[in-house]
Motif scaffolding. Structure first.
Motif, PDB file in Angstrom:
ATOM      1  N   LEU A 454      -7.180 -13.402 121.777  1.00  0.00           N
ATOM      2  CA  LEU A 454      -7.688 -13.815 123.090  1.00  0.00           C
ATOM      3  C   LEU A 454      -6.549 -13.846 124.107  1.00  0.00           C
ATOM      4  O   LEU A 454      -6.750 -13.569 125.296  1.00  0.00           O
ATOM      5  CB  LEU A 454      -8.337 -15.200 123.007  1.00  0.00           C
ATOM      6  N   TYR A 506     -14.160 -23.214 120.241  1.00  0.00           N
ATOM      7  CA  TYR A 506     -13.622 -21.904 120.623  1.00  0.00           C
ATOM      8  C   TYR A 506     -13.713 -21.697 122.131  1.00  0.00           C
ATOM      9  O   TYR A 506     -12.831 -21.085 122.735  1.00  0.00           O
ATOM     10  CB  TYR A 506     -14.372 -20.800 119.872  1.00  0.00           C
ATOM     11  N   ALA A 510     -10.762 -20.660 124.912  1.00  0.00           N
ATOM     12  CA  ALA A 510     -10.869 -19.515 125.814  1.00  0.00           C
ATOM     13  C   ALA A 510     -10.664 -19.941 127.269  1.00  0.00           C
ATOM     14  O   ALA A 510      -9.965 -19.261 128.040  1.00  0.00           O
ATOM     15  CB  ALA A 510     -12.224 -18.835 125.634  1.00  0.00           C
ATOM     16  N   ARG A 511     -11.287 -21.062 127.644  1.00  0.00           N
ATOM     17  CA  ARG A 511     -11.121 -21.549 129.023  1.00  0.00           C
ATOM     18  C   ARG A 511      -9.660 -21.858 129.321  1.00  0.00           C
ATOM     19  O   ARG A 511      -9.166 -21.622 130.429  1.00  0.00           O
ATOM     20  CB  ARG A 511     -11.975 -22.795 129.236  1.00  0.00           C
ATOM     21  N   LEU A 515     -10.082 -17.508 130.590  1.00  0.00           N
ATOM     22  CA  LEU A 515     -11.293 -16.719 130.381  1.00  0.00           C
ATOM     23  C   LEU A 515     -12.505 -17.590 130.666  1.00  0.00           C
ATOM     24  O   LEU A 515     -12.428 -18.824 130.660  1.00  0.00           O
ATOM     25  CB  LEU A 515     -11.349 -16.194 128.945  1.00  0.00           C
ATOM     26  N   ALA A 517     -16.267 -19.019 129.473  1.00  0.00           N
ATOM     27  CA  ALA A 517     -16.763 -19.386 128.147  1.00  0.00           C
ATOM     28  C   ALA A 517     -18.114 -20.051 128.251  1.00  0.00           C
ATOM     29  O   ALA A 517     -18.450 -20.673 129.270  1.00  0.00           O
ATOM     30  CB  ALA A 517     -15.769 -20.296 127.428  1.00  0.00           C
ATOM     31  N   LEU A 541     -16.037 -15.712 126.333  1.00  0.00           N
ATOM     32  CA  LEU A 541     -16.273 -16.072 124.938  1.00  0.00           C
ATOM     33  C   LEU A 541     -17.550 -16.906 124.855  1.00  0.00           C
ATOM     34  O   LEU A 541     -17.709 -17.879 125.599  1.00  0.00           O
ATOM     35  CB  LEU A 541     -15.096 -16.852 124.353  1.00  0.00           C
ATOM     36  N   ASP A 543     -19.598 -19.247 122.363  1.00  0.00           N
ATOM     37  CA  ASP A 543     -19.418 -20.060 121.155  1.00  0.00           C
ATOM     38  C   ASP A 543     -20.800 -20.590 120.751  1.00  0.00           C
ATOM     39  O   ASP A 543     -21.326 -21.516 121.365  1.00  0.00           O
ATOM     40  CB  ASP A 543     -18.449 -21.203 121.474  1.00  0.00           C
TER      41      ASP A 543
END
Length: 595
Positions: A454, A506, A510-511, A515, A517, A541, A543
Motif C-alpha cells: 500500500l 485495514y 490505508a487512510r 488513500l 478507505a 481500500l 475492508d
C-alpha cells in the motif's frame, strides 16, 4: 563523460522499450542505480518494499502489458528474495528478466559478505537462460538474449552482473575471436501452423462429435474470435481454466465459466457429458475434472510441443499458434443443425447464475463474502483489470466475477502462491495507467505483504492517469482456504493456533497513507462502497468483515469431502453449529425450484 557498463545496460533497456524496472536498491547494484539516475530515471525505477514484490510486480506488468517485465535486485539477500516471484513467472509462462548484482569479481570465492552462488541459486528458475557477465564485451549479447529468450520461451531469465563491472568503462564486442556481437533490438515472434493433414484430422473429429466441449487457457487469449467461431459451428460449450478466465466474456450464454476445484457446476457438467473435447492453449493439470478416459475424443492445440498431449489422452495434437491454427480449422468444419447440446449447456449456465445470486444473497455473520464479488460484478467497468490472490477469496473471483468487454484478470495460477494480488495490481497500473485496477485479496495475504505495498501505491499513484486502484480485503481473521482444506481433505477441525490471524483495521492503515478507505460491516453497505470506490479520485481500500464459515463448496463436492467436513465438526471444530447451518443453507440453493 565515460560510459560505464551500468550506463550501457540502461541505454540498452531503453532500446528494448523497457519503460520501468521494478526493484529495490543495494550496494551490489550501485553502478546500475547510479546509471538510472544519470539517465533521468528512464526507464523508471519502481521501488517496491521488498524484492519479492518487485518480481511479482514485474510478473503482473508482463501479464497485462503483453511484453517482458524486468526486475532488479542486489546481490545475496536481494537476489534470494526474487525467487518466489520468478517461480510464479516460470510456472505461469510469463516473460520476466531478472537483473541481479554480485560480489566484486576480485572477492569471489573468498566467502565475502553477501557472496552467494547465484548460478546455482537461479539454475532451475531461470533454466532457459542464465548468464554471469564478467567482461563488458559480453553485455549486449547477454542482455539481448535474456530478453529474446524470455519472450520466445515465455519464461524468466536472469542476468548476473558483478558490482565492480557495473562501474567499469564500457567497451563493445570486437570483430575478433572469442567475442560475440549482438543485433538491433527487435521483437520477432515466430508463428506456427500445424500440417494441413493434421488440421483436417482434427476437423473430422469435431464434425463427428455430437456433444463438443472446448477448454481454453491463457494461450487462447489472442484467439478469442476464432474460438467463438468454432463454438458456434459445433454448438459447443466453452469452459475456462483460471488463467484463461478473461479469454471470453461470461455474458455469452454458452460460456460455462471456470473449471476445476474452484470451478462452476456447468463446467463440471460440460466435461461430464461431452463426447468430444477441444483444448486450446491450456495446460490445466487436474485430469479428474475432464471427461472420463475413453469417453471423449480429444484434440489439443498448443504453441509448445513439449506441453501437448499430457493432460488428457488426445487423438490429434496440433502444435501451433492458437489463432492461426483455428483459422485454418474453421473452413473445414460443418455447422451442426442439432442444437440440443448447446441448449442444454445454456440452460445449465442460466440456472447456475441464478444459484450464484441466491447463494450470494444469503445472510451471514456479518457479511457473505460471495456477495462482495456479486455486487462488484454488476458494477465493474468494462475496461477494468482484476487481480486475485490465493485463498478462499479466489473461489469467489473464479465463480462469481463475470468477465465482459475488455476486462482482464489474472492470478498466480500454477504456483498458487499467497501474496501477488496487490503487487500484480501495481504492475497492472504501470502497464495500463489509464485503466481501473481491482485486487481481490484475503486478509492473510494482506498481512503477508499487501500492507507494505500500500505504501508503494501511495508513492506512485500520482503517475496514473486513471487514479482508481481498489484493494478489496476479505477480512475474516482466518487463513480460510487452508481451514477448509483441513476440514474437507483430512477431517480435521480448525486449529486456531495456526489459522487465526490478528484482527486489524485495514481501512485505517490505508487512510494513514493518504488513500481513501471503506469499512463494510453489513451486506447493505457493499454496493455503495463499490460505487464510491469505482468513482474515487484516488486509490481505495475496501475492508469487508466477512463470515469465515461461508463454505467454498465445489459444485461437484465428493462424498469423501462431505464426510471429512462432517468429521471435522464432530471432532470439535470451533463454531461448529454455525458452520453446519451456513454450509447447508449455501448448498441448498443449488436444489431450489428453477435449478
Amino acid at each position: 563523460m565515460t560510459e560505464t557498463v551500468g550506463d550501457y545496460l540502461v541505454s540498452r533497456l531503453r532500446d528494448w522499450n523497457v519503460h520501468q524496472v521494478f526493484g529495490y536498491p543495494g550496494d551490489g547494484i550501485n553502478g546500475i542505480v547510479a546509471a538510472l539516475g544519470r539517465a533521468d530515471n528512464v526507464p523508471r525505477f519502481v521501488q517496491s518494499r521488498h524484492e519479492e514484490m518487485s518480481a511479482f510486480e514485474a510478473v503482473g506488468y508482463a501479464k497485462f502489458a503483453g511484453t517482458v517485465g524486468v526486475c532488479l535486485a542486489t546481490s545475496g539477500p536481494g537476489a534470494i528474495h526474487l525467487l518466489n516471484g520468478l517461480y510464479d513467472a516460470k510456472l505461469d509462462h510469463v516473460p520476466v528478466v531478472a537483473i541481479v548484482g554480485q560480489t566484486a569479481r576480485s572477492a569471489m570465492g573468498g566467502s565475502y559478505q553477501q557472496e552467494v552462488d547465484l548460478q546455482t541459486l537461479f539454475k532451475d528458475v531461470a533454466s532457459e537462460y542464465l548468464v554471469e557477465v564478467n567482461v563488458a564485451e559480453q553485455l549486449p549479447n547477454a542482455l539481448d538474449r535474456a530478453i529474446r529468450t524470455a519472450e520466445a520461451e515465455r519464461a524468466p531469465t536472469a542476468l548476473i552482473i558483478p558490482a565492480d563491472l557495473q562501474e567499469e568503462e564500457y567497451t563493445p564486442p570486437q570483430h575478433e575471436f572469442k567475442q560475440v556481437p549482438s543485433s538491433r533490438p527487435s521483437r520477432v515472434l515466430a508463428t506456427t501452423v500445424p500440417d494441413e493433414d493434421e488440421i483436417r484430422r482434427a476437423a473430422e473429429v469435431l464434425n463427428a462429435g455430437e456433444k463438443v466441449a472446448i477448454l481454453v487457457g491463457q494461450g487462447a487469449r489472442g484467439a478469442a474470435d476464432e474460438v467463438r467461431q468454432v463454438a458456434e459451428l459445433n454448438g459447443a460449450g466453452v469452459a475456462k481454466a483460471l488463467l484463461g478466465k478473461d479469454v471470453l466474456p461470461d455474458d455469452l450464454p454458452w460460456v460455462t465459466g471456470a473449471i476445476g476445484l474452484l470451478g462452476t457446476r456447468p463446467s463440471y457438467e460440460l466435461m461430464r457429458d461431452c463426447d468430444t473435447l477441444l483444448i486450446v492453449g491450456s495446460n490445466f493439470p487436474y485430469t479428474q475434472f475432464m471427461p472420463e478416459f475413453g469417453q471423449a475424443k480429444g484434440i489439443q492445440i498448443d504453441i509448445d510441443g513439449g506441453m501437448i498431449g499430457m493432460r488428457y489422452p488426445t487423438e490429434v495434437n496440433l502444435v501451433g499458434d492458437a489463432a492461426q491454427t483455428l483459422r485454418a480449422l474453421v473452413p473445414m468444419l460443418t455447422r451442426k443443425d442439432d442444437r440440443s447440446w448447446r441448449e442444454t449447456v445454456e440452460d445449465n449456465v442460466a440456472s447456475w447464475w441464478e444459484t450464484m445470486e441466491r447463494q450470494s444473497m444469503l445472510d451471514a455473520k456479518p457479511v457473505n463474502p460471495m456477495r462482495v464479488v456479486w455486487e462488484l460484478s454488476s458494477r465493474i467497468p468494462e475496461d477494468a483489470i482484476v487481480t486475485a490472490d490465493s485463498g478462499s477469496s479466489t473461489n469467489w473471483y473464479a465463480r462469481l466475477l463475470k468477465m465482459r468487454g475488455r476486462m482482464r484478470g489474472s492470478l498466480s495460477g500454477t504456483l498458487a502462491t499467497m501474496g501477488p494480488g496487490v503487487p500484480y495490481a501495481i504492475g497492472a497500473k504501470f502497464a495500463h495507467p489509464d485503466r481501473p485496477v481491482i485486487a481481490l485479496v484475503g486478509d492473510g495475504s494482506m498481512q503477508m505483504n499487501g500492507l507494505a505495498e500500500l505504501i508503494t501505491i501511495a508513492k506512485y499513484r500520482e503517475l496514473w492517469s486513471d487514479p482508481r486502484c481498489v484493494i478489496c480485503v476479505f477480512h475474516n481473521n482466518d487463513l480460510n482456504q487452508v481451514t477448509w482444506e483441513l476440514r474437507a481433505m483430512g477431517g480435521a477441525p480448525k486449529f486456531e493456533e495456526s489459522q487465526v490471524i490478528p484482527d486489524i483495521d485495514y481501512a485505517s492503515l490505508a487512510r494513514g497513507l493518504g488513500l481513501a478507505a471503506e469499512n463494510v460491516d453489513t451486506p447493505e453497505e457493499i454496493g455503495p462502497a463499490w460505487d464510491r470506490a469505482l468513482s474515487a479520485d484516488r486509490p481505495v481500500l475496501i475492508d469487508v468483515r466477512c463470515d469465515p464459515e461461508v463454505p467454498p463448496i465445489p459444485p461437484h463436492a465428493t462424498f469423501e469431502q462431505a464426510k471429512s467436513a462432517a468429521e471435522a465438526v464432530v471432532r470439535g471444530d470451533p463454531n461448529a453449529w454455525h458452520l453446519v447451518v451456513q454450509g447447508a443453507r449455501t448448498k441448498a440453493q443449488e436444489f431450489l425450484p428453477g435449478r
